[in-house]
Structures are given as C-alpha cells and as structure tokens.
Design a protein around this motif. Structure first.
Motif, mmCIF file in Angstrom:
data_model
loop_
_atom_site.group_PDB
_atom_site.id
_atom_site.type_symbol
_atom_site.label_atom_id
_atom_site.label_comp_id
_atom_site.label_asym_id
_atom_site.label_seq_id
_atom_site.Cartn_x
_atom_site.Cartn_y
_atom_site.Cartn_z
ATOM 1 N N ALA A 25 0.829 -1.196 0.000
ATOM 2 C CA ALA A 25 0.000 0.000 0.000
ATOM 3 C C ALA A 25 0.867 1.251 0.000
ATOM 4 O O ALA A 25 0.612 2.197 -0.734
ATOM 5 N N SER A 30 -2.043 -2.049 -4.569
ATOM 6 C CA SER A 30 -3.255 -2.433 -3.870
ATOM 7 C C SER A 30 -3.052 -3.819 -3.254
ATOM 8 O O SER A 30 -2.813 -4.785 -3.976
ATOM 9 N N SER A 32 -5.083 -5.890 -1.964
ATOM 10 C CA SER A 32 -6.034 -6.929 -2.352
ATOM 11 C C SER A 32 -5.717 -7.425 -3.756
ATOM 12 O O SER A 32 -5.797 -8.620 -4.048
ATOM 13 N N ALA A 33 -5.299 -6.496 -4.619
ATOM 14 C CA ALA A 33 -4.923 -6.910 -5.964
ATOM 15 C C ALA A 33 -3.698 -7.820 -5.903
ATOM 16 O O ALA A 33 -3.599 -8.803 -6.643
#
Ligand SMILES: Nc1ncnc2c1ncn2[C@@H]1O[C@H](COP(=O)(O)OP(=O)(O)OP(=O)(O)O)[C@@H](O)[C@H]1O
Ligand SMILES: Nc1ncnc2c1ncn2[C@@H]1O[C@H](COP(=O)(O)OP(=O)(O)OP(=O)(O)O)[C@@H](O)[C@H]1O
Ligand SMILES: [Mg+2]
Ligand SMILES: [Mg+2]
Lengths: 346, 503, 338, 304
Positions: A25, A30, A32-33
C-alpha cells in the motif's frame, strides 16, 4: 506451551500477513490486488497450477531428504549445495553419456543422487574422523558447491557451453538432449503434470513407509532419539546417521536433477540453477515437523508462494518487495507450526 | 510464644494435566531440625520442593516464611529468602570449574580470588575437600555431590533442601554427608529437608519425618516414634516383604544360594579403558549372583559402558559362555547372550520418545519383523506378553515410555533384557531411584534369574543390596578388582578396607 | 561420446531484416486497449549503470507515450523463463529482456500465453534468431577496442603504460572485453600492459575497491571498472589516485562523484529506445536482427569527457575508420590483445 | 614502490580492511554462540546496518551518525531474532534464514527509492607508528572505527570470561537445564547475547558501508555473515582464534585480489572458496569439539 502461546502465534501471523499489505500500500499498490495476483499466479488457471506443481516437485524431494537426516539426529543444512552438485552430476551424465532415450533420464537422476549423496556423506565422514560438526560442514560445503559449479560451467573442457563462432560463451552448459528430460504425464489441456512431481510424491511415500514401517526406519529413529540406547541395541549409530545424511543429500541431488530436466529451467546447468530450492526445501521439512507425508501439502504451500510470488512480480509490485512478502508469509506459516511442538533442531 | 517455623507450606496443590502431583499438602519446617521426606516414586516430593524453590507455581496453597506469607518467583527469590536446594538431577555445568559452578548461584561481580578462597573456606568448614579449580566434568559422583552441596551452602541458606543426595554415594560418603548436615543444623541452626528412598538413612539421620503417597501426606511423626516397617507400609500403602526391601532390614535373609555350577558364563580378562578400567579380571558362573562393590567413580561406569557396547576397551576381552565377543561390532554382546540393565537408564537403557512396546522389542527387532518390514501385530503381541509377565503397568503400550514411572521404566528394561533369554545379566545400580515396592519386585526377579541358571553380575554401591543378594563379592578400586570373597565371610568392616584399596 | 549437437544452433538471422513480420495492432499487440511493456533484467536495476539504464530509457519513453512499464530486476538466469511467462499472463504487449544472459526466456515466446506479444532481445551474437523475436546486437569487440583506444589517448598524455581492468566473475564475456580493451590501448601505447582482476561478484563493492587498490599500488594509471553495483565504489577510489576511469556502458560524463574520464556507450537503453520508437510507430518487425555498428549508428560509441580537441579528433577518426571498414576490430583484437 | 616490502604492505592493508567487518561481527557471533545460539542472521544484521548507516549518513550528513544507527539496526535485528527464537521458540535456523531473506529484500527495495550520496568516516593515522616499515601503513592508518576493535575485543573477552553476565551466559550455552535450576534466566541471557551480537554485526556492516566503501549497493555484504560463522568455528569457540580466522580470511581475499596486480594468475573459483576450505580444514586438523558449547543450537523451554 505458555498461556501466551496462542496469542503470540496469532500476533506473528497477523504481523506477517499485514506487513506485506502495508508495504505494498505504501508503495502505491493495492494489497487486495496483490493477494489476488498471488492466488491467480499459483492456482488461478491451468498454467498457474502447472507452474506451482513444477516448483512443488524439487521442494518435496529436498524436504523428504531433510526428514530422513533429521530423524536420524543429523542436522543437514547444506541442501542448497547438494542440489547444485546433483544438477552438476546430472548435467555431466546427460551430456557425456551415450545412453539412448528415456534410459538417459534414469541415468541423469541416478548420477545426481549418487553424486550429491556422496557429497553429503563427506560431512558424515568428517564427523566420524575428526568430530567436525555436521550442520556446520554441510553449510560450508554449500559455498564450495557454488564455486565447483561455477568452475564447471566456465571451463571449456568441463561443461561450458560450446562456443558459437566469435561470440562469448555464457557460463552455462549445453542443453540436455531431449531423452534426458522429464516429460509430462498424460495429456491435459493447458495443465502440465510433470513427471518430476510423480517422482517426488512416490519418493515421499516410499520414505514415509521406510521410516515408519521398516527395520531400517526404526533403527534410524532410535539412533536419532537416543544414540546411546541405539548403540546398546546393536545399531551402528554413526553409520546409520551417515547413511541418512547420504540419503538426504541424494534426494536433494535428485531435486537438482529435476530442476535441470524439467521445464523449470532451460535444461542447462547454470550457476544459479538451484534458485534457493535447497533452503526452501529445508524450511518445508521443518514446517512439516519431519514427517514425510506432511511434506507433500507443505511443499505445495511453498510452491504456491513461489509461483504466486513470481506472478506478483509481473504485476508491477517491486520484485524485492515480493521477496519480503514471501519471507513474511513463510514466517506466518512457520511460527505457529513450530511453536506447537518443541523445535526439531536438537 | 513459640518461634514461627522457618517454612510453613499450607494446602499446596499442583496438577499436571490429569496427574495431581501435590494434593493439599501441609508441611512445617522448624529451624534446627532435619526433616525427612519419604514417598514412592512419583509421590510428589520433588514437585513440592520445586514449588518451594519457585521452579514451579502451585495451583493453590500458600507459603509462609518465618511467619510471613511470601510468593517465590524463582530460585533467585528463594535464595534471597534463604531457601536453597541440592537437586536430584541437572544443576552443575560440566565444562565450568568448581568455583565457577559455586559462583553461578550467587550475584554481584565475579571476584575470582575471593570466590576460590570462599570455596576453600567452606570446604574446610564443612569437611568437603575439593579443588576449586577442577573442571566439574572430570569429577566423580561423590565429588560432584560435594560441589552441589557447597554451591548450596555458599548461598548461606537457612532452609536447605536435599533431594535424594545419597543415591550416588557410598555408605561412608553418606555418613560423612550426614555428619556435615548435623553440624549445619546443630551449630548454625538451619532447617534441612532430606528426601530419600533409603529408610535406614531416614531413621538414623532425621529428627522428624513426613511420608507422602500419591500427592498427599499420609504420615507425620517424630522419627524416634516410628519404625522402618511402619514407614515402608505407609509409603506403599500395603505390607512390604521386608526381607527384600534392603535398607529396612539389612541382613534379613541370606541369599538363596544355589550350588554355583562350575560353568563359567562371563569372563572379563584384562579389561583396560582410559580412564576408568585398569586390567580388570572377573568371572561369573552360571546361576550365581556376584556383587561388584566399590565407591562410586572407581570404574563401575566404564565397565557398564563396555558391557553395554557403548565404548570399546583399549585392551582385554569379554567372553560369554567361553566364546570371546568382538566388542567393536555393535550389538555383539547382546547377540552373545549378555543382557544389561544400565546404570543410567535414560541415557542408554530406553528411548523416552518411543512407545512402551517399541522399547520392549528394541534389541530384538528380528523377532517381530521380516527381512525389511516390521510386523506391527507381532510387535504388539510380544510387548503385551512381556508387559504381563513382568507386571508393567502403563495406560497403553503405545504411549511414550516417558509417561511411565521410574519403577515401570526399570521393569521395561529388565523385561527386554531378559526376553532374549540371556546367559548373563549385568545389573548396574538397578535399584537407584526406585521406591521400596519397586525394589522388592526387582530383587525377586534377580533371584529368579539366578535360580534359572543365569549368571548375574550386580554392580552396586549399596552394601545392603550386595550383602542381601549375592553369593560372592568382588571389590573394585581404581578400575581393578582388589578383593574377592564369599558373601558369607563379608562384613562391613572388611569390605570397607577392601574398597579403600588397602587389600 | 558427446551430445554436443545440443549446443545452441547457429544463428539463422537473415541480414538486412527484410524477412521480418509485423505484428498486427502494434503497439497494442494484444488489443486490450492498453500498452504494457514488461522488462526483465538479470542485474540490479539500480546499479547506476548498464542494467539501470535499460530500464530508465524504457520508462522515460513509455511515460511520454502513456504506456505502462512493469520492470523486474535481479532475475536469476534459471528463472528467466518463468518470469517471462508471468509477464505474458499480465497481458504485456512487449516483453523486453535486459541482457542476453536472460535469453533462456525466449522459448516462452513460442508458448500460447505469449502468443500476442512482441519480443525485444539484446544479443551479443549468441542468441539464435526466431521469427517471434526482434534481436538487437552489437559487437563488444568494437566498443571495447575503442574504449581501449580512448584510454590509450589519455594514458599517452599522462605518460603511463599500465592499465587495470576490474570485473566480476571470470567468464567468457568479461575475458573478451578485457582482451579487446588491451588491444585498443596498444593501438597507441604498444608496450602497454593490462592487469585484469576478477573479484567474483559485480556487486561486491568492498572487494572491488580492494582489487582497485591493489592495482593502483602497482602504479596502474587507468582503471576500467567493468562492474555492476560496485562500479561507483571502485571508481571513487580510482579518482582519489587520479587514474583514468571509464564507464561500463553509459554516459556519465556529467557525474562528479565519482568522476569518469571516458564514457563508453554500449547502453542497452539507447538501443531499446530506438526499437521502442519504431514500435510506437507500428513499424517494429519480429524475426529480424538489428546490428548496431560503431561508427555507423549513433551507438555504440565512446566519448572523452574532458578531451582536448586534438584527442577528440583522433578518437573520432578511429571510430570513423571502424565504421568505414578500414579497421577490422576483430583482427585488431586478435593481433594486439594477447 | 614495486618492492617486495611494498607488495606486502599492499596485501596487509587490504587484508586488514577486508577482515575488519568480519572481526566486528565475529566478536558478536562469538558471544551468541557461547550462549548457545548458532546465529545465522549475521548476514541480515550486517546488510541491514550497512544500508541504514548510508541512509542516515545521507540524511544527517554525518558518517558517524550513520555508523551509530547501523549499530542500532543490527541490535534491532538481533532482538527480533531473540524474541522469535528464544521467547516464542520458533526454530532458530528458520528465523535466521527468513531474516536474511527479509533484510535482503527490504534493503534492495529501499535502495531503489533514494539516491544517497557518498559518505565515509575519517582516516586516522597514528603519528610515529605509521612510518614503521611494512607494518606501519597497514596497522596504523585506518578509518577510525577499526581502532574500536582494540577496545571491543578485550571487552567481548572480559564479558564472556570474567563477568557474571558471561558466566551465566556460558552456563546457558553449556547446560541450560542446570542454569535454569540455578535461577538463571536462560532465554533472557540468550536474547541479550543476540542483542550484543546484533550490535557488533551491525557495527561490522556499517563499517563496511560508511567505513570502507562509502556507499551502499544491493547485497553488498555478499555472504560475509556466513563467513563470520565459519570464523567462529575455525576459531574453535575461542575469541583469539576466531579473530585469527577473520584475519586469515581477510588476507586470503586480499591476496586473491592483489595477485593479478602482482603478475600472478590463480583460478578464481578456488580462491573464492578458500575461506570455506580453510574453515573445513581447520576443523579437520584441530579437534575443536571440546570447546563447542554443549547446548549450541538447542532451544530451551522451561516446561519440558
Ligand atoms: N513437568 C511435569 N509435567 C507433567 N507431570 C509431571 C511433571 N513433573 C512431575 N510430574 C508428575 O507429578 C508426579 C510427581 O512427581 P515428582 O517428581 O514430584 O515425584 P517424586 O516424589 O519426586 O518421585 P521420585 O522419587 O521418582 O523422584 C509424577 O506423577 C510425575 O509424573
Ligand atoms: N502469561 C504470560 N503472558 C505473557 N507472556 C508470557 C506468559 N507466560 C510466558 N510468556 C512469555 O513466553 C516466554 C517463554 O516462556 P519460557 O518459560 O519458555 O521462557 P523463560 O524461561 O520464561 O524466559 P526467560 O529466561 O526470559 O525467563 C516467556 O519469556 C514470556 O515472555
Ligand atoms: Mg523426585
Ligand atoms: Mg495491450
């Protein structure tokens, strides 16, 4: 286990899971990506699964070997070097011996196992003769193995690639003939089930049976748990330990041959052909608490991290961060598993 | 008002899972007394003392020190409260010197000269001669015990706990120790707790006695108001065949002496191993029990190691039933028909992490397996048979041996060694650490072996045991046999002379 | 008996590149509306040198075009193939390899996952041409010979005949570079000698400095740190002894700490940028080899950072002679390099 | 200049510079091993410290500040290792290998973020002595942290052999059960030893960066941490011989790097592996087993 145990392991796991996300981050990615990429790249489709299974095979072989030696009370941490020596011997056999077709593959695997087994057994010999610590000598011999392989692939009369006209020869060997390569099992669309994995799984099961069901395995276990009692019971402890170490080396060497002969590599001997499989395989054995059958799922897990990590690097996450993520995730897996029981390293 | 007791333990309870090691134990220690603490293996004696020392935390109960309630977090805090302990196992660091080990229990900067002088002074005062600069690893068991005691006394404790201090000492060494303790108690007004399995010691050396059974106190008495027989009964919870339980009645029964056949079963010739054995020669005939008696540290351990196949002697031969054994080949002794109950069973006798069944068949794997594979069913059947025959009580034969009590572990070793129908049985310090009940059983088995025609060599530092069991006694001093005589002609004085190496 | 027929087959590149194929839709080869350039490099892409420049040039160009660049450095040779596959899976339109060490990635170009990608591969004539890749090649003999010539000019001016070459592992390409460098010096200083030290590691600054120090102690007047991450550390030391210094591949004449006297430009980034320009215009063909000629093309070339006009002129003349074919670098190296 | 004495001087000074980072770290690893930890995270400690020292030197402009922060970072890695392996009982080899991977990844990544300038601590030469023939320059013209060894080596020795802390530390390394029975907090001592090890390995790594090289680059320690472990074994767990081992390794490397300049060529793979071969040979020739800490690499938990 102290009262704090579960909390501590939860804390380590959380930290190890959260930290990589934070790092990603912070660098503008990202999390989650990234997680999706990690899974996509290892389990997402047939290609990804093939890649994961390819990595699992050598990891499994190394780990099963590590189980053998650790069970006999001998701590081998030189798998990385043994993988290299195995690949070296495998390449030499594959390129120099005129054996036809698939028999050549067998010769390559055997040569790798024999050479790496003998290499590891040297540590047992040094221990027998002069009391040299095995963990330490196997570690040091890893660095020797790296130079031996480097020497072999930069020396024309050894294994260096044949030169193309005026061009520089790279530090690598020629490509192994197709008869020496590990092919795919069956014909599945997109999915590649390499023979190497079959070798790994079969070896894991054989070793599991050998350790738990045979006289040899029993003697080895007794020697590992209590050398004095073993000697009293008529078990030649040093010899048993030496054999276990040699088996461990041989399996690591076979992992080297699998690396060499499977699509993981370009089927040439290269100085970095071991790609840390030796170190990771050792971790697999530790996480699996030296149980050969347990190494199968654990090796799968590590292979997922590797394949997924590779994929993650291709999504633009800085590759060094991927290494960090892999290390932290491994810690997350290792911490609670090792904490549950007394650590296996004695 | 009467002075407060030095220590008062009130309602101490400690559980390990399902096991209740201590169950509401009350114990009072007065200054100026030696307090005997008795109990079978696993009765909870050590656990109670470890709680007093802060090595374990009680689940419930309280500790008063000189009338004040205290919590003890660890040995340091205990030492600060004047409580110190000589442990049953592990508390010396071998590679360190004597004075370093003694200094280890103290605090503040290490003043080498002062520490050495302090050790010398204490050694002088308590009559515990020792070289402060010797490495502890090179010392004999008796000397190590002295170091333990010095380490403890250097902390100047007012409460001194001794957990089975005499189990490795000869009788004269034990006697010396008790003289020291008596001096410590009388002249310096300290309180001493003495844990021992030897009833004779308890009755001669203590002022008051507490008996524990299965975690509870079952008897509390002034020593003079009780008898050895009563103590034994309270410990075990039933009548004990006193004749077998040595230490209760030293010369009770003359050994059942079978007419020792002329057949030589075991012959040791010129055994030499550095350090330890020096040209040792000994023969044992079938059907007799020969005692090898001597002070700890005179080569018994080396002999045990040679006969266990752990070390290869520099010179000499071992013959079993007339045939010389190749000692370099692992397992040769066992194959030749020699069984051994080793001195330190945890070291060489058993594998604590293997199951009871596996320990029972360990040396005779061939009987329960084919050429390659082990036959689990046969293994379990055989283990069950042995367990029944030798009265081994275990929750399950598949549970690790670690879970068994000391007495049962000893039975496992004996069962295994005798299962091979040996011609010779060597038992090294076999009753060490066993309680009266277990010892009773052990002796009966040794006698049975002899009457079955097995040659038994009993290596022991316990005079009573030797006198009660053997037909012939050989004494060992500095790795040599220095005397041999029929037990009938032996008495304490003669043996003491022989073991001193005077003969 | 040997299986040497398994050696890399000889290049079948067609000269002139007239047989190349143009990929439909260039630059968005896979037609997903985005242009993604994936770059793999075997070395540290922050080495201030060879490997970094490859990435930097690509990024600069791509940014101007609004493209995305995925870069990955320190790819182990044996993981090249997997890494390339992963890039294809990320829908890269072009896979670019930073150096020919990673040529093992090329087989991926034949695989299904990479069916819709363009491939750019630098080569030193040791990579076989395939229809699916564009090769970019130069001859290290040329640039190293001229680098030696430039060093020779400065050595002449300082009256020194001893030069040093500090590099990493003892491999064929480092040996070839050092030989050509010596030949170049000898064009001007016939009796010159060259000390070559292999530290074993392009990135171990500590060892590179000690190797440099040992050479300086022997009175070496010019040092070529033919290194990776350790270049700056070694150069800084050479600066302190006022030795002539050269760059391994990039133009660093502007740098003052450390300072370089000669910029040897065989910058893979420059070759790549040229290819990207064609690519953006939809004119980059696969299956051809672009061979960069010193003295003909803008790169490779060598320049003196603080050369006198006279020196600059001599250097330019030498470069022009090579470009014009008057001097055959390979023959020169063979003649003077040993 | 091209005299035998001159060559010798070159090789000696180079050897000392190459050995110094090893020597600092070895003083740390020695203590950790005496306490029973075979610490494989030395590499992480050195590399992390090397990076931090350059980064901080760049921020503050002071190489000395960099050196100090390097020491702190090493200690931080040491305490992380200690907490994981001697508080939470994760296998120490695993912790070490993972920390090495972690720090390598982090420093490599962070090195790409900034563009730090060059910083180096001052060169100090001892007046008078520096003019001695042959030995003068190698021994008495050094970056100032090297002179710290003069204090640190005796300190490490005194701590281990003479202080109460060291006595307890040795007991923890030889026989943790006995030490525990005596009231010594075994795991605490081991954590403390790792802290010290981290600080000194950090000093070694920081010295490499802000002392010798003046800059940071990816994986610049390149396996020196493993060499330090080899040195302690080479020394048979004695401080003096351990340092001799560092000197031998340093000199072997210096010789290897200087030989081409002196006009000799030797196989480079053989020379790169020389330190490891030497350590193995040393172990084969001298029976070092006796001094090996009895509980080396064995974890200790209070409840068995
Ligand atoms: N750490 C432990 N974990 C589990 N059980 C334990 C532990 N320590 C002791 N026990 C159990 O507690 C009981 C009491 O043990 P303790 O050592 O106090 O006996 P003891 O009276 O000292 O016996 P001995 O005469 O053999 O020394 C035993 O059943 C033992 O198995
Ligand atoms: N109740 C608790 N709450 C929090 N942490 C705990 C608790 N119990 C134990 N721990 C932690 O778990 C660690 C492991 O305990 P263990 O008894 O194995 O080590 P230790 O001997 O206490 O360590 P030390 O030598 O530092 O005292 C302890 O050091 C402590 O930090
Ligand atoms: Mg007890
Ligand atoms: Mg696109």
């Amino acid at each position: 286990m102290t009262r704090a145990g579960p909390w501590v392991s939860a804390a380590i796991v959380t930290a190890a899971l959260v930290l990589p996300g934070l790092l990603i981050a912070v660098t503008g990615g990202s999390p989650s990506a990234a997680l999706r990429a990690l899974i996509q790249g290892s389990l997402g489709d047939a290609t990804a699964v093939s890649q994961t299974l390819l990595y699992a095979a050598p990891l499994l072989l190394v780990a099963v070997g590590a189980c053998c030696s650790a069970r006999s009370g001998v701590f081998n941490i030189g798998q990385e070097g043994q993988v290299l020596i195995g690949a070296l011997a495998g390449a030499a056999a594959g390129l120099r011996l005129a054996v036809p077709g698939p028999a050549l593959l067998l010769v390559v695997l055997l040569a790798a196992a024999l050479a790496a087994g003998a290499w590891a057994w040297l540590s047992a010999l040094m221990n027998r003769l002069r009391g040299v610590d095995i963990a330490v000598s196997t570690l040091l011999m890893t660095f020797l193995a790296q130079q031996v392989v480097a020497f072999a692939v930069t020396t024309p009369w050894l294994l260096q690639e044949s030169r193309l006209g005026e061009a520089a020869a790279l530090p690598q060997s020629n490509k192994l003939p197709s008869g020496a390569l590990l092919g795919s099992l069956g014909d599945h669309p997109g999915l590649q089930l390499n023979l190497g994995l079959a070798v790994g799984v079969v070896v894991a099961m054989l070793v599991a049976v050998a350790l738990d069901r045979t006289r040899w395995g029993f003697r080895l276990t007794v020697a590992g748990l209590n050398p004095a009692a073993a000697r009293h019971a008529g078990i030649p402890v040093a010899a048993v330990g030496g054999i276990a170490l040699a088996v461990s080396g041989a399996l690591a060497g076979m992992a080297g041959a699998v690396l060499l002969a499977s699509p993981l590599s370009t089927n040439r001997l290269q100085p970095d052909i071991s790609i840390d499989i030796g170190w990771d395989g050792l971790l697999v054995a530790l996480v699996a608490r030296n149980r050969p059958l347990l190494t199968i799922p654990v090796a799968g897990l590590f292979a997922v991290l590797r394949a997924g990590g590779n994929f993650l690097a291709a999504t633009g996450v800085p590759p060094y961060l991927v290494d960090v993520v892999k290390a932290l995730l491994t810690l997350a897996f290792v911490a609670p598993a090792v904490m549950r029981r007394r650590s296996v390293v004695a | 008002m009467a002075p407060e007791p030095a220590v008062r333990l009130r309602g101490i309870t400690k559980r390990y899972g399902a096991v209740v090691a201590c169950d509401g134990v009350d114990l009072t220690l007065e200054r100026g007394e030696i307090h005997g603490l008795l109990g079978e293996n696993g009765a909870g004696k050590s656990t109670l003392m470890r709680i007093l020392l802060g090595l374990e935390t009680q689940d419930s109960g309280a500790i008063d020190r000189d009338g004040r309630a205290v919590t003890i977090a660890g040995p340091r805090e205990a030492a600060a409260l004047g409580i110190s302990m000589v442990h049953q196992h592990f508390s010396l660091v071998d590679p360190l010197t004597v004075w370093e080990n003694v200094a280890l229990g103290r605090s503040g900067p290490v003043r080498r000269a002062a520490e050495r002088a302090g050790v010398r002074a204490a050694a002088q005062r308590y009559g515990l001669a020792i070289d402060p600069d010797a490495r502890v690893g090179t010392l004999s068991a008796g000397e190590r015990q002295r170091v333990e005691l010095l380490k403890c006394l250097r902390r100047d404790p007012t409460v001194l706990i001794m957990d089975e201090p005499t189990s490795v000492l000869t009788r004269s060494e034990s006697a010396e120790l008790f003289t020291v303790l008596r001096r410590v108690v009388a002249a310096e007004h300290r309180a001493v707790v003495l844990i021992s399995h030897k009833l004779a010691e308890i009755t001669t050396a203590t002022d008051r006695v507490t008996v524990m059974r299965a975690g509870r106190v079952v008897l509390r008495r002034a020593t003079t108001a009780t008898t050895e027989a009563e103590l034994a009964r309270e410990m075990v919870g039933r009548e004990v065949t006193l004749g077998a339980a040595v230490g209760v009645l030293p010369h009770a029964t003359a050994p059942a002496s079978p007419a020792a056949s002329a057949q030589t079963a075991l012959r040791l010739r010129g055994l030499t191993a550095r350090p330890g054995l020096d040209d040792l020669c000994l023969t044992v005939h079938a059907g007799e029990i020969v005692g090898l008696y001597g002070a700890e540290g005179n080569g018994q351990k080396s002999l045990g190691d040679v006969l266990s196949g752990l070390t290869v002697p520099d010179a000499g031969t071992v013959e079993v039933a007339g045939a010389s054994v190749d000692l370099r080949r692992p397992g040769a002794l066992s194959a030749a028909g020699l069984g051994i109950v080793p001195e330190d069973r945890h070291h060489a006798g058993v594998v604590l992490d293997l199951s009871v069944a596996e320990n029972l068949v360990m040396t005779r794997l061939g009987d329960v397996s084919g050429r390659v594979f082990i036959d689990r069913r046969r293994l379990r059947r055989r283990a069950r048979a042995l367990a029944d025959e030798y009265g081994i009580t275990a929750a399950s034969l598949d549970s690790p041996l670690r879970d068994l009590s000391g007495g049962n572990q000893q039975r496992v070793v004996l069962a295994r060694e005798l299962s091979g129908r040996p011609r010779v049985l060597v038992a090294a310090q076999p009753s060490r650490g066993l309680d009266v009940g277990a010892v009773e059983d052990l002796y009966a088995r040794l006698r049975r072996c002899a009457s079955d025609g097995i040659a038994v060599l009993l290596i022991s530092t316990e005079l009573e045991e030797i006198l009660a069991l053997t037909t012939r006694i050989a004494t060992i001093f500095r790795g040599r046999i220095v005397g041999e005589l029929p037990t009938a002609q032996a008495d304490g004085e003669r043996l003491a002379l022989l073991t001193g190496g005077v003969a | 008996v040997s299986n040497d027929e398994t050696a890399t087959p000889a290049s079948t590149a067609a000269p002139g590149g007239s047989t190349g194929t143009l990929l439909p839709g260039e630059p968005d080869v896979n037609g997903d509306g985005k242009v993604i350039i994936g770059v793999l490099s075997p070395g540290d892409i922050n080495d201030n040198g060879y490997y970094q420049s490859f990435v930097v040039k690509a990024e600069a160009f791509a940014q101007a075009q609004g493209w995305t660049v995925i870069k990955r450095g320190s790819v182990p040779v044996s993981e090249a193939l997997t890494a390339a596959r992963a890039l294809c899976q990320q829908k890269a339109d072009m896979v670019a390899i930073g150096a020919s060490e990673l040529k093992d990635a090329i087989p991926a170009s034949e695989e299904g996952v990479c069916a819709k990608t363009a491939w750019y591969v630098p080569s030193s004539a040791n990579v076989p041409q395939t229809p699916r890749i564009m090769l970019s090649s130069d001859d290290p003999n040329q640039s190293m010979l001229v680098a030696g010539y430039a060093a020779g000019l400065l050595m002449q001016a300082r009256n020194t005949t001893k030069a040093g070459f500090v590099t990493g592992p003892e491999a064929d390409f480092t040996k070839i570079a050092s030989t050509a460098f010596l030949a170049g010096i000898r064009e001007l200083v016939p009796g010159a000698t060259l000390v070559t030290t292999y530290t074993g590691d392009f990135d171990d600054s500590g060892k590179a400095r000690e190797a440099t120090q040992a050479q300086l102690s022997q009175g070496v007047g010019a040092i070529y740190p033919y290194l990776g991450g350790a270049t700056d550390a070694a150069t800084a030391l050479a600066n302190s002894a006022k030795a002539v210094t050269l760059t391994p591949g990039t133009d660093r004449c502007a740098s003052t700490s450390p300072a370089f006297d000669v910029s040897v430009l065989f910058d893979p980034g420059d070759y790549f940028a040229a290819a990207l320009q064609l690519y953006a215009a939809g004119k980059l063909e696969m299956g051809i080899t672009k061979t960069w000629q010193l003295g003909v093309d803008p790169y490779p070339t060598v320049k003196l950072c603080k050369g006198t006009p006279e020196q600059n002129a001599k250097l330019s003349a030498f470069i022009a002679d090579i470009g014009g074919g008057k001097i055959d670098p390979v023959a020169e190296v063979r003649k003077l390099g040993s | 200049m091209n005299t035998v004495a001159g060559d010798l001087e070159t090789i000696l000074s180079s050897g000392i510079r190459l050995a110094a980072p090893l020597a600092f770290a070895a003083c740390g690893e020695y203590v950790a091993e005496r306490a029973g930890t075979l610490n494989v995270s030395v590499e992480a400690m050195m590399l992390g410290a090397a990076f931090c020292s350059i980064a901080v030197a760049g921020l503050t402009g002071s190489a000395t500040a960099g050196l100090l922060v390097g020491v702190l970072l090493g200690a931080l890695v040491g305490s992380a290792h200690g907490a994981l392996s001697h508080r939470w009982h994760v296998n120490s080899f695993v912790v070490g290998l993972l920390l090495n991977a972690l720090v390598l990844g982090l420093t490599s990544y962070l090195a790409t973020v900034g563009n730090p300038s060059r910083h180096q601590v001052e060169l100090v030469s001892v007046p008078g002595l520096r003019d001695l023939p042959v030995l003068g320059a190698p021994l008495f013209v050094e970056r100032w942290p090297v002179y710290l060894l003069l204090a640190l080596v005796p300190l490490a020795w005194w701590l281990v052999e003479r202080s109460r802390w060291g006595l307890e530390l040795r007991a923890a390394g030889e026989n943790p059960e006995a030490a525990h029975m005596t009231g010594i907090r075994v795991n605490l001592r081991r954590r403390q030893a790792l802290l010290w090890c981290g600080a000194l390995a950090g000093l070694g790594g920081a010295y490499l960066a802000v002392g010798e090289v003046g800059s940071f680059n990816q994986n610049m320690t390149a396996g020196r941490g493993y060499l330090v472990i080899a040195a302690v074994i080479f020394g048979g767990w004695r401080l003096g011989r351990t340092l001799a081992g560092c000197a031998v390794f340093g000199l072997a490397d210096a010789l290897r790097l200087a030989l081409p300049a002196l006009g000799h060529t030797v196989n480079s793979q053989l020379l790169i592996s020389a330190p490891y071969l030497l350590a193995l040979l040393a172990m084969l020739l001298f029976t070092t087993r006796q001094r090996r800490p009895g509980a080396l690499a064995q974890p200790f938990r209070r409840t068995p």
